[in-house]
Design an enzyme around this catalytic site. Structure first.
Site, mmCIF file in Angstrom:
data_model
loop_
_atom_site.group_PDB
_atom_site.id
_atom_site.type_symbol
_atom_site.label_atom_id
_atom_site.label_comp_id
_atom_site.label_asym_id
_atom_site.label_seq_id
_atom_site.Cartn_x
_atom_site.Cartn_y
_atom_site.Cartn_z
ATOM 1 N N CYS A 1 -13.073 3.875 -28.396
ATOM 2 C CA CYS A 1 -14.256 4.704 -28.666
ATOM 3 C C CYS A 1 -15.017 4.717 -27.223
ATOM 4 C CB CYS A 1 -15.100 3.580 -29.590
ATOM 5 S SG CYS A 1 -16.621 4.351 -29.963
ATOM 6 N N GLU A 2 -14.455 5.743 -26.417
ATOM 7 C CA GLU A 2 -15.265 5.975 -25.055
ATOM 8 C C GLU A 2 -14.787 7.413 -24.784
ATOM 9 O OE1 GLU A 2 -16.590 4.112 -22.617
ATOM 10 O OE2 GLU A 2 -16.647 1.923 -23.518
ATOM 11 N N TYR B 1 -9.706 5.010 -11.953
ATOM 12 C CA TYR B 1 -9.326 5.719 -10.729
ATOM 13 C C TYR B 1 -8.994 7.250 -10.616
ATOM 14 C CZ TYR B 1 -7.686 0.888 -9.648
ATOM 15 O OH TYR B 1 -7.762 -0.444 -9.763
ATOM 16 N N TYR C 1 -0.139 -1.758 -12.107
ATOM 17 C CA TYR C 1 -1.483 -1.850 -12.393
ATOM 18 C C TYR C 1 -1.511 -1.076 -13.880
ATOM 19 C CZ TYR C 1 -1.311 -2.842 -7.597
ATOM 20 O OH TYR C 1 -1.053 -3.342 -6.545
ATOM 21 N N ARG D 1 -5.591 3.194 -15.584
ATOM 22 C CA ARG D 1 -5.734 3.962 -13.995
ATOM 23 C C ARG D 1 -6.410 5.331 -14.150
ATOM 24 N NH1 ARG D 1 -2.026 5.175 -11.309
ATOM 25 N NH2 ARG D 1 -2.953 4.784 -9.471
ATOM 26 N N GLY E 1 0.752 -1.234 0.134
ATOM 27 C CA GLY E 1 0.084 0.166 0.026
ATOM 28 C C GLY E 1 0.785 1.512 0.037
ATOM 29 N N GLY F 1 3.409 -3.605 -3.756
ATOM 30 C CA GLY F 1 3.298 -3.882 -5.364
ATOM 31 C C GLY F 1 3.943 -2.763 -5.840
ATOM 32 N N ARG F 2 3.067 -1.603 -5.929
ATOM 33 C CA ARG F 2 3.211 -0.419 -6.599
ATOM 34 C C ARG F 2 4.575 0.218 -6.286
ATOM 35 N NH1 ARG F 2 -0.876 2.725 -8.127
ATOM 36 N NH2 ARG F 2 -2.271 1.653 -6.449
ATOM 37 N N GLU G 1 4.211 -6.515 1.749
ATOM 38 C CA GLU G 1 3.744 -6.817 0.438
ATOM 39 C C GLU G 1 3.534 -5.773 -0.282
ATOM 40 O OE1 GLU G 1 0.595 -10.430 1.904
ATOM 41 O OE2 GLU G 1 -0.343 -8.505 1.340
#
Ligand SMILES: *Cc1c(COP(=O)(O)O)cnc(C)c1O
Length: 430
Positions: free
Chosen positions: A354-355, A327, A383, A323, A243, A287-288, A285
């Site tokens: 197409c969004e 987010y 991510y 992302r 985190g 990750g990022r 743990e």
């Protein structure tokens, strides 16, 4: 712009490690993910040293979901990392990369019977998320004639300052067992025939830029350890999850250094275990923090359009980096082939999907852009590719790994043929 030490501007071009990003884009094509293995290694060492300066019994479990390429797993395995795995796929990749089963923890709030059987077969410890799962795991272990070592995932009910979609330790989140019910869960584990409860697990969320929630988390876990000792469990590891956030907004974000993180959590941990008279391993743990800044996503400008604002339309969208769309995340962007030219105009960097929401970066002051220019999206290593898709039937792009002066594919680009390779023709259409 403030650049981390592995990024630089030379001859007007953005470089990553020793490599010119513009030359990489020419050589391998765009869009392209480029990861600096040396930076991943440096990040691992820095975090490891920050923690072990306080306490030797620290284990780092790389959160495999952040970047699932085997080459990343291998690099981290060679440094002694284990992994937090969340699926049969992640577990299998971690073992394939050379990680030992006893350095893995199988996490997850919704494991299938096959997942539990795999953990039992491979001798991987499980972070159990419910009593229902505990019963199933006990049965699976019994069927295999084995005993499984477990932790429970504790929900500490801690509010953290991050995006609501990545806050995982809230009282209302789907993860873990409420701290108030955790002792009862361990009692069940003690009573189960093929289960050996040896650890405590928690993860409060992601991209957290304050250290104080981690210290509060450790306090909760020490409290759980105290209760466990009372019922006869001597915890051999306390896993505080991941985190730790990174400064995506390099000019303004105040992100804690690993030393600051360690300085906040380790004293609470050490005081707690000393009072309890135990010496468990401390597991983390990340990750990022290990992989995010190691990677840039290179994308080519297809066209420039001025409407109500000016768009640079590029060849990477939320199919490759979701992302910003998912987010509202901010990623720094650099005009890689004119990185020292003055910023003269505000651009929104728009993808090819197409969004309406397919915007990688909004309203950024950049040098004059033209078709053919290369845009580098920074901090794309966590991510990023891991959450990519083939939406709009777009093949996923290649991933390149750098080590010193060397550059090589760690994943080739998908082709149109790859898109149809797994499709089947129902017989009535043949
Ligand atoms: C996602 C996750 C992590 C890693 O989170 P980061 O913010 O990337 O450090 C660690 N542990 C668990 C259980 C996770 O789900």
């Amino acid at each position: 712009m403030i650049l981390p030490s592995h990024l630089s501007v030379r001859g007007g071009h953005l470089h990553i490690g020793e490599h010119d990003t513009v030359a990489l884009a020419e050589r391998f094509g765009t869009p392209l993910y480029v990861t600096d293995e040396d930076r991943v290694r440096e990040n691992f060492r820095r975090l490891s040293e920050a923690l072990t300066a306080h306490y030797p019994k620290v284990r780092i479990l790389y959160a495999a979901k952040a970047n699932g390429n085997l080459a990343i797993f291998r690099a981290l395995a060679s440094l002694g990392a284990g992994a937090d795995v969340f699926s049969a796929g992640e577990l299998t990749l971690a073992l394939a990369a050379g990680m030992q089963p006893d350095t893995l923890l199988f996490n997850g709030s919704s494991k299938a019977p096959a997942d539990l059987a795999l953990a039992v077969e491979k001798g991987v410890r499980v972070s159990v998320d419910s009593l229902d799962e505990l019963r199933q795991l006990d049965r699976a272990a019994g069927a295999a004639g084995k005993t499984v070592e477990i932790a429970f995932r504790v929900n500490p009910a801690i509010d953290v300052p991050t995006h609501p979609k990545i806050a995982t330790g809230l009282a209302t989140s789907k993860f873990g067992i409420p701290a108030s019910e955790i002792l009862d869960a361990y009692r069940h584990a003690l009573a189960a025939e093929h289960i050996n409860p040896i650890g405590i697990h928690c993860h409060i969320g992601s991209q957290i830029l304050a250290v104080e929630p981690f210290a509060r988390e450790v306090e909760v876990l020490i409290g759980v350890a105290r209760d466990l000792i009372d019922i006869g469990v001597d915890p051999s590891f306390i896993d505080i999850g991941g985190g730790l956030g990174i400064p995506y907004r390099r000019e303004t974000d105040r992100a804690p250094a690993p030393e600051e993180y360690a300085g906040a959590v380790m004293p609470v941990f050490l005081k707690g275990i000393k009072e309890l008279g135990i010496e468990p391993e401390l597991w983390v743990e990340p990750g990022r923090w290990l992989v995010a800044d190691s990677t840039v996503l290179l994308s080519r400008v297809n066209s420039v359009k001025t409407a109500h604002k000016t768009f640079a339309n590029v060849d990477a969208g939320f199919n490759l980096l979701v992302r910003p769309t998912m987010y509202d995340s901010y990623h720094e962007v650099v005009a890689a082939n004119r990185a020292d030219a003055p910023a003269v105009r505000e651009y929104s960097i728009a993808g090819p999907i197409c969004e309406t929401g397919d915007i990688l970066a909004k309203d950024r002051m950049l040098p004059e852009l033209h078709a053919g220019d290369i845009i580098a999206v920074l901090d794309a290593g966590a991510y990023g590719f891991a959450m990519s898709s083939q939406y709009n039937s777009r093949p996923r792009c290649a991933e390149v790994l750098l080590s010193g002066g060397k550059a090589a594919l760690m994943r080739r680009a998908e082709t149109i043929e790859d898109l149809t390779a797994l499709m089947a023709t129902p017989p009535w259409q043949a």
